[in-house]
Scaffold this motif. Structure first.
Motif: not given
Length: 404
Positions: A121, A125, A168, A172-173, A204, A207, A225, A228
């Protein structure tokens, strides 16, 4: 943070121990299937023994709640290495694990996860596009004609539309937030680590985390990504360790994180040994290979933990070696029958069983005009990391050149 639930601390592989608990707490532990439960001769006591899982969880609700902790046989840094190799090699970076966390698994996992997520991060984000369906006074995106006609026949406004929203709130988040919240509920994770997890969750904002017990959000690896990838591998392990499907088909969710050690061992061995075989001999490997069946047409699927393939001169590929991981103390005849079926179906004269304990040997099985050799190897997980890596290389050599 205080917790009125009594602690039950067990160790993987230890014998039965006695604990003073209420009947409701005993029932909660028995229902969880994390431990084996037997009655004790003493009133108000029971006998407990860890099953095949390590980690920590709150079991039961209300006055029946118990704080369960199962310590792995291997050291925490060794287990982190196994977990990391099974999913992403980044998890174990070769550095020392602090003495304060060496004996407690979940704080170490929480620390590893938080560090990885914080690194991911640093650049902000990750945002992505998510298709959204809504009712709007003006046209945005595209008109959902079928919905418009069924819901508002003859009306011009409002409009049923679908559009891509830059947000966001993407898988993934959602996984990152879900893992952070899960760790905040684990017994034993407190102090500075909880502060870091709260800060991660605050990053986050907006989310929506995964619903406990529901299938995890699916994501795809791509260049957008890539930063991540590391925390997501561990997030899936953490969230996967919070729910189980029991033998009777029921799904349960635990308030904590528990790892099935036999799954960790199988995943580690398949990837580590598979990569060693392809480095030495070329070809490719498949873990948990479901391409083969005991009978035709496609009946009774076989699922060896590792099959190593070599290319054929005429095209295609052939199975060159088959390996199965056994996270057991001793050898069992059923393991031999299983491996013999693999060898017969794959057309191999050598099969390899890799145990986490015991003594190595070879069982020779006569077949028509030949024999099948079932090799039983032992991989000592308690050895230092570099020695364990060398053991994998030695095992690869043994698989490629079996003794006759």
């Amino acid at each position: 943070m205080t917790d009125a639930a009594p602690p039950v601390r067990l160790r993987e592989g230890d014998d039965w121990s006695e604990w003073q608990l209420t009947p409701e707490q005993i029932v909660a532990l028995d229902d969880s299937e994390h431990v084996q439960v037997r009655p004790s001769r003493r009133s108000g006591w029971c006998r407990l023994k860890a099953r095949d899982r390590v980690g920590a969880a709150r079991v039961g609700r209300g006055s029946a709640q118990v704080r369960l902790s199962v310590k792995p046989k291997v050291t925490v840094d060794r287990l982190l290495y196994l977990l990391g190799y099974a999913e992403e090699k980044w998890l174990y970076d070769g550095g020392p694990v602090e003495a304060a966390t060496r004996t407690d698994l979940l704080p170490a996992v929480a620390r590893a996860y938080t560090r990885a997520a914080q690194r991911a991060l640093r650049q902000g984000v990750l945002l992505g596009y998510r298709e959204t369906e809504a009712t709007q006074p003006v046209l945005r995106g595209r008109l959902r004609t079928a919905a418009q006609m069924s819901r508002r026949p003859g009306l011009v406004l409002p409009l049923e539309v679908a559009y891509d929203e830059h947000t966001a709130d993407i898988p993934e988040n959602q996984l990152l937030l879900g893992a952070a919240r899960r760790l905040l509920r684990v017994p034993g994770v407190d102090g500075p680590q909880r502060t870091a997890l709260h800060a991660l969750a605050a990053r986050l904002d907006g989310v929506v985390p995964p619903v406990p017990g529901a299938p995890l959000p699916r994501w795809r690896r791509d260049r957008l990504n890539v930063r991540y990838h590391r925390p997501l591998a561990l997030a899936e392990l953490i969230l996967g360790g919070a729910s189980y499907e029991l033998e009777d088909g029921r799904s349960v969710t635990v308030d904590g994180v528990m790892f099935r050690m036999w799954q960790v061992y199988e995943a580690f061995l398949a990837r580590a040994l598979g990569e060693a075989l392809t480095r030495r001999a070329g070809g490719m490997y498949k873990a948990q290979d479901r391409d083969h069946f005991l009978a035709t047409p496609r009946k009774y699927v076989l699922e060896p933990d590792l099959v190593h393939y070599l290319p054929l001169a005429s095209g295609g590929r052939r199975a060159a070696a088959v390996v199965d991981a056994k996270y057991k103390r001793g050898f069992q005849r059923d393991d031999l029958y299983q491996m013999l079926a693999y060898c017969v179906r794959l057309g191999l004269t050598d099969g390899h069983l890799v145990y986490a304990a015991g003594r190595a040997n070879v069982v020779r099985v006569p077949v028509v005009d030949s024999e099948v050799r079932l090799h039983r190897h032992v991989l000592d997980l308690s050895r230092p990391r570099r020695e364990l890596e060398q053991s994998i290389e030695d095992l690869a050599q043994a698989v490629l050149e079996p003794r006759t």
